[in-house]
Scaffold this motif. Structure first.
Motif, mmCIF file in Angstrom:
data_model
loop_
_atom_site.group_PDB
_atom_site.id
_atom_site.type_symbol
_atom_site.label_atom_id
_atom_site.label_comp_id
_atom_site.label_asym_id
_atom_site.label_seq_id
_atom_site.Cartn_x
_atom_site.Cartn_y
_atom_site.Cartn_z
ATOM 1 N N ILE A 132 39.818 56.973 53.849
ATOM 2 C CA ILE A 132 40.813 56.019 53.312
ATOM 3 C C ILE A 132 40.739 55.996 51.783
ATOM 4 C CG2 ILE A 132 41.327 53.529 53.115
ATOM 5 C CD1 ILE A 132 40.565 53.310 56.102
ATOM 6 N N TYR B 176 42.072 51.226 46.834
ATOM 7 C CA TYR B 176 40.959 50.539 47.512
ATOM 8 C C TYR B 176 39.650 50.944 46.853
ATOM 9 C CZ TYR B 176 44.468 49.529 50.962
ATOM 10 O OH TYR B 176 45.601 49.075 51.561
ATOM 11 N N ALA C 49 37.359 49.904 51.316
ATOM 12 C CA ALA C 49 37.587 51.015 52.256
ATOM 13 C C ALA C 49 36.530 51.008 53.368
ATOM 14 C CB ALA C 49 37.565 52.345 51.505
ATOM 15 N N SER D 174 42.474 46.044 57.379
ATOM 16 C CA SER D 174 43.288 47.253 57.558
ATOM 17 C C SER D 174 43.740 47.745 56.181
ATOM 18 C CB SER D 174 44.499 46.959 58.441
ATOM 19 O OG SER D 174 45.308 45.988 57.815
ATOM 20 N N ALA D 175 44.155 49.011 56.144
ATOM 21 C CA ALA D 175 44.645 49.593 54.880
ATOM 22 C C ALA D 175 46.152 49.814 55.016
ATOM 23 C CB ALA D 175 43.933 50.905 54.608
ATOM 24 N N LEU E 251 49.437 53.833 53.873
ATOM 25 C CA LEU E 251 48.784 55.145 53.973
ATOM 26 C C LEU E 251 49.233 55.762 55.282
ATOM 27 C CD1 LEU E 251 45.054 54.429 53.015
ATOM 28 C CD2 LEU E 251 46.794 55.475 51.579
ATOM 29 N N VAL F 139 45.096 60.503 56.785
ATOM 30 C CA VAL F 139 43.708 60.005 56.744
ATOM 31 C C VAL F 139 42.859 60.792 57.745
ATOM 32 C CG1 VAL F 139 42.219 57.990 57.207
ATOM 33 C CG2 VAL F 139 44.378 57.682 55.973
ATOM 34 N N ILE G 283 41.958 55.111 63.669
ATOM 35 C CA ILE G 283 42.620 55.158 62.353
ATOM 36 C C ILE G 283 44.015 54.548 62.463
ATOM 37 C CG2 ILE G 283 43.575 56.706 60.573
ATOM 38 C CD1 ILE G 283 41.145 58.525 61.047
ATOM 39 N N VAL H 66 45.026 51.648 59.917
ATOM 40 C CA VAL H 66 45.784 52.151 58.760
ATOM 41 C C VAL H 66 47.266 51.998 59.064
ATOM 42 C CG1 VAL H 66 46.348 54.207 57.407
ATOM 43 C CG2 VAL H 66 43.978 53.756 58.034
#
Ligand code: NAD
Ligand code: GLY
Length: 368
Positions: free
Chosen positions: A259, A268, A273, A311-312, A315, A320, A360, A364
């Motif tokens: 990430i 991040y 991350a 969470s990210a 992206l 990722v 993921i 993400v």
């Protein structure tokens, strides 16, 4: 005014000829001259490597202490930022060391966060094939993780921490009072590594961490810093060169690193991350029947309490995953991850790629 309680702990990292102390003490910066003089025994010329943000805040206090203890001090400032953890900066530092006439009777002290610690440590490991080195970590992340264990490195444009050496310091001085000037986002990044210790160590340390989060009471943080360092020291003693059990310190880092890299090391920070990566690892563990949904909930609770992301965003999950696979290829192929068989029981597992991909996708979020 009420007297400030003295909270002090000295830990020993038992690595035979490379053994050293970690001194954790509020106000330790003031005593750093005396402590360094004892650790370096005969070093008469001490080079303090810091950055242009931390230097103005703390270098004079450290300098005064070293001069009082009878050694000469020279200060070298590095600009602020991960991009200066490079061979180019290292080359500039070698040049400055030569100009200053530094030799094996000199010593390097890193005063700063993990970037300065890793860079100064790498320079100390390589200049004249190694000169004595000590760490005065000033970020929370550096105090609980990067200053202990002897991993030093610089980045290459194609990969982070890819050029480095195992090189133990002679001493680590941790003064929790310096954290008062640390920006809140950097403080939370350090909390992420502390939460990692809660998950991998479990037991009393996990309880101490859970009870103290988000550590607005800084007094409660001091024993936590000490316990995290003690846990890491025990792991490093067993596996200094990262051939086995030391891998458990990378809980959350497989997905977290991917990430961080895909977000260009900008959006991040490391701690954020890794927080997302730990949720990802928990989800993989749950799918493999290793941990319960209650233990996944504890992951979310601690990360939320610290004000870290679960969470990210923005992206592409596929990118990722591809980055993670590429990274794996570089280190030898198989899909292996540190997972928990319950809180406090970390282990390295072979994992089906499909499960990592699903995790993921769960942590993400694509889109703008
Ligand atoms: P950092 O060194 O960039 O420090 C974060 C920011 O806080 C910087 O702007 C720094 O100038 C500032 N800062 C530090 N202490 C301060 C203070 N007391 N007051 C005000 N500002 C302060 O980042 P970091 O999170 O400390 O470390 C990250 C680095 O550590 C990465 O390069 C990572 O690869 C490395 N790392 C190494 C290890 C290891 O075992 N060697 C482990 C984890 C991370
Ligand atoms: N931060 C991981 C290690 O020191 O091994």
């Amino acid at each position: 005014m009420m007297e400030r309680p003295i909270v002090e702990r000295t830990l020993r990292v038992g690595l035979r000829r490379r053994a050293y102390d970690i001194v954790i003490r509020r106000g330790a910066l003031k005593e750093s001259g005396k402590l360094l003089a004892e650790a370096f025994s005969d070093a008469k010329n001490i080079i303090l490597i810091t950055n242009t943000k931390v230097g103005p805040l703390y270098v004079e206090e450290v300098r005064a202490g070293i001069e009082w203890a009878g050694a000469d001090v020279n200060v070298i400032d590095v600009p602020v930022g991960e991009r200066y953890k490079s061979l180019k900066t290292a080359a500039k530092l070698y040049g400055r060391l030569l100009e200053l006439g530094a030799d094996r009777s000199s010593a390097i002290v890193a005063l700063g966060g993990g970037v300065i610690g890793d860079l100064a440590g790498f320079v100390a490991a390589t200049y004249m094939r190694g000169i004595p080195f000590a760490q005065i970590p000033t970020s929370l992340l550096a105090q609980v993780d990067s200053s202990v264990g002897g991993k030093t490195a610089v980045n290459h444009p194609q990969a982070k921490n890819i050029i480095g050496a195992f090189y133990q310091p002679k001493l680590v001085i941790i003064d929790p009072d310096v954290l008062t000037t640390l920006p809140p986002r950097e403080f939370r990044a350090g909390l992420s590594e502390i939460i990692k210790y809660a998950f991998i160590a479990g037991g009393e340390l996990a309880e101490l961490i859970r009870a103290g989060l988000p550590f607005t009471d800084r007094e409660a943080l001091v024993p936590v810093i000490a316990e995290c360092c003690a846990y890491k020291a025990r792991i490093v003693e067993k596996d200094e060169r990262d051939q086995g059990v030391r891998a458990v310190l990378n809980y959350g880092h497989t997905i977290g690193h991917a990430i961080e890299a895909v977000a260009g090391y900008q959006r991040y920070n490391h701690g954020e991350a890794i927080a997302v990566g730990m949720i990802g690892a928990a989800l993989v563990g749950e799918r493999m029947g290793l941990i319960s949904s209650e233990e996944v909930r504890v992951h979310r609770e601690l990360i939320r309490l610290a004000g870290l992301p679960e969470s990210a965003r923005r992206l592409d999950p596929k990118t990722v995953y591809e980055h993670l696979k590429l990274d794996k290829k570089r280190v030898g192929g198989r899909d292996r991850m540190v997972l928990l068989e319950g809180l406090g029981r970390p282990e390295v597992f072979d994992v089906q790629g499909e499960l990592i991909r699903e995790a993921i996708e769960a942590v993400v979020e694509g889109g703008a």
